[in-house]
Design a protein around this motif. Structure first.
Motif, PDB file in Angstrom:
ATOM      1  N   ALA A 137      37.670  23.825 -31.897  1.00  0.00           N
ATOM      2  CA  ALA A 137      39.260  24.258 -30.775  1.00  0.00           C
ATOM      3  C   ALA A 137      39.374  25.405 -30.587  1.00  0.00           C
ATOM      4  CB  ALA A 137      40.054  22.967 -31.703  1.00  0.00           C
ATOM      5  N   SER A 138      38.832  26.216 -32.084  1.00  0.00           N
ATOM      6  CA  SER A 138      39.491  27.922 -32.186  1.00  0.00           C
ATOM      7  C   SER A 138      38.269  28.632 -31.884  1.00  0.00           C
ATOM      8  CB  SER A 138      39.941  28.156 -33.488  1.00  0.00           C
ATOM      9  OG  SER A 138      38.781  27.888 -34.323  1.00  0.00           O
ATOM     10  N   PHE A 139      37.422  28.019 -30.924  1.00  0.00           N
ATOM     11  CA  PHE A 139      36.139  29.296 -30.535  1.00  0.00           C
ATOM     12  C   PHE A 139      36.915  29.777 -29.682  1.00  0.00           C
ATOM     13  CE2 PHE A 139      32.183  30.008 -29.628  1.00  0.00           C
ATOM     14  CZ  PHE A 139      31.303  30.228 -30.702  1.00  0.00           C
ATOM     15  N   ASP A 140      36.033  30.955 -29.438  1.00  0.00           N
ATOM     16  CA  ASP A 140      36.659  32.957 -28.332  1.00  0.00           C
ATOM     17  C   ASP A 140      36.078  31.988 -27.142  1.00  0.00           C
ATOM     18  OD1 ASP A 140      36.998  34.898 -27.768  1.00  0.00           O
ATOM     19  OD2 ASP A 140      35.327  34.772 -26.857  1.00  0.00           O
ATOM     20  N   LEU A 141      37.159  31.629 -26.413  1.00  0.00           N
ATOM     21  CA  LEU A 141      36.843  31.111 -25.183  1.00  0.00           C
ATOM     22  C   LEU A 141      35.191  31.611 -24.515  1.00  0.00           C
ATOM     23  CD1 LEU A 141      40.476  29.761 -23.444  1.00  0.00           C
ATOM     24  CD2 LEU A 141      37.992  28.688 -24.390  1.00  0.00           C
ATOM     25  N   SER A 142      35.809  33.258 -24.493  1.00  0.00           N
ATOM     26  CA  SER A 142      34.628  34.485 -23.222  1.00  0.00           C
ATOM     27  C   SER A 142      33.079  34.155 -23.857  1.00  0.00           C
ATOM     28  CB  SER A 142      34.778  35.446 -23.376  1.00  0.00           C
ATOM     29  OG  SER A 142      35.640  36.071 -24.847  1.00  0.00           O
ATOM     30  N   ARG A 143      32.546  33.664 -25.406  1.00  0.00           N
ATOM     31  CA  ARG A 143      32.103  33.510 -26.175  1.00  0.00           C
ATOM     32  C   ARG A 143      31.515  31.664 -25.542  1.00  0.00           C
ATOM     33  NH1 ARG A 143      31.727  34.812 -32.223  1.00  0.00           N
ATOM     34  NH2 ARG A 143      29.712  33.554 -31.484  1.00  0.00           N
ATOM     35  N   TYR A 144      32.579  31.184 -25.800  1.00  0.00           N
ATOM     36  CA  TYR A 144      31.925  30.073 -25.516  1.00  0.00           C
ATOM     37  C   TYR A 144      31.450  29.643 -23.729  1.00  0.00           C
ATOM     38  CZ  TYR A 144      32.024  24.900 -24.965  1.00  0.00           C
ATOM     39  OH  TYR A 144      31.869  23.640 -24.748  1.00  0.00           O
TER      40      TYR A 144
END
Length: 282
Positions: free
Chosen positions: A192-199
């Protein structure tokens, strides 16, 4: 059922029967659970597992990010599934085994045999997943998931996972890590807290890496043409298991038998018997 930590990821598995080991990569796309060998579609109808386990040590398992196996947030490729299968054989003390895949499991079998030909006594490739419509459907699924994430965020994926029992195949919004989101609270929090761009990079790369061709993915054709491992190919016959995908494997694999029987004529009597005939001969 027992579990083993393979490559840092918990793997749920089951060993049934007695005889030479047969590692079985489950059918079911992004829900490749060991139960699918007995409960999913054509596999439930054919009753393969009960008959194979009468003469072979059948090793079934939940593919990582499926069922009750764990997961890891990373760009997943066929090498990831190779590591799981090979690690499970090491855990059980087998240095060689027959390999069998159903549906998408065929790609993992091919990738493992190419990576370690000395490990594979033979391959059963049952209804291999592949074909242009299969590739298009997979890419669309990943794109739909990313669209949902960009609009709502990763925390919304976690919340959605808690309100439904569907998987990535039936509801692309949930993404390929949904089983781990449901079974591992620590993983869900980190997700849930993972970086969106990296995801987005992980998901886009995963889609391209896994589904890079209009036939059976998992191994390069030149590697298949050099593979000295006997194989039995059993064709499928729908948009996700194109007959052309099975014929492609027949063309590429130098020591392959092709069971030219349409799905409607594959029965609980003839299909397990044909697989056993192949295994017994090698």
């Amino acid at each position: 059922m027992p579990t083993a930590v393979i490559d840092g990821i918990s793997t749920r598995y089951e060993v049934t029967g007695d005889g030479p080991p047969l590692l079985m990569y489950s059918p079911g796309g992004f829900d490749s659970r060991l139960e699918n060998w007995s409960s999913l579609g054509v596999y439930a109808r054919l009753g393969l597992l009960p008959q194979l386990s009468g003469r072979y040590t059948c090793i079934t398992f939940d593919r990582r990010e499926s069922g009750l196996s764990g997961g890891r947030l990373e760009r997943i490729g066929w090498a990831s599934y190779v590591a799981q299968g090979r690690g499970l054989l090491d855990h059980l003390g087998f240095d060689r085994a027959f390999l069998m895949g159903g549906c998408v499991g065929c790609s993992s079998v091919l990738a493992l045999a190419v990576a370690d030909p000395s490990l594979a006594r033979g391959m059963v490739l049952f209804s291999p997943a592949g074909g242009p419509r299969y590739r298009m459907a997979q890419h669309s699924r990943f794109s739909d998931h990313l669209a949902f994430v960009r609009a709502n965020g990763l925390a919304a994926v976690v919340e959605l996972a808690r309100t439904t029992t569907l998987g990535f195949t039936k509801d692309p919004r949930l993404g390929p890590w949904v089983p781990a989101l449901r079974t591992d609270p620590a993983f869900a929090d980190a997700y849930a807290s993972f970086d969106l761009s990296r995801y987005a990079v992980l998901v886009t790369g995963m889609s391209r890496l896994l589904y890079d061709r209009d036939t059976v993915p998992g191994a390069e054709p030149e590697d298949l043409m050099s593979l000295d491992v006997p194989a039995l190919i059993v064709p499928g016959q729908d948009a996700s298991h194109a007959p052309s995908a099975a014929r492609y494997l027949q063309e590429c694999l130098p020591d392959a038998g092709y069971w030219d029987v349409p799905v409607a004529s594959q029965t609980a009597d003839n299909a397990p018997a044909r697989v056993l005939e192949f295994l017994d001969a090698h």
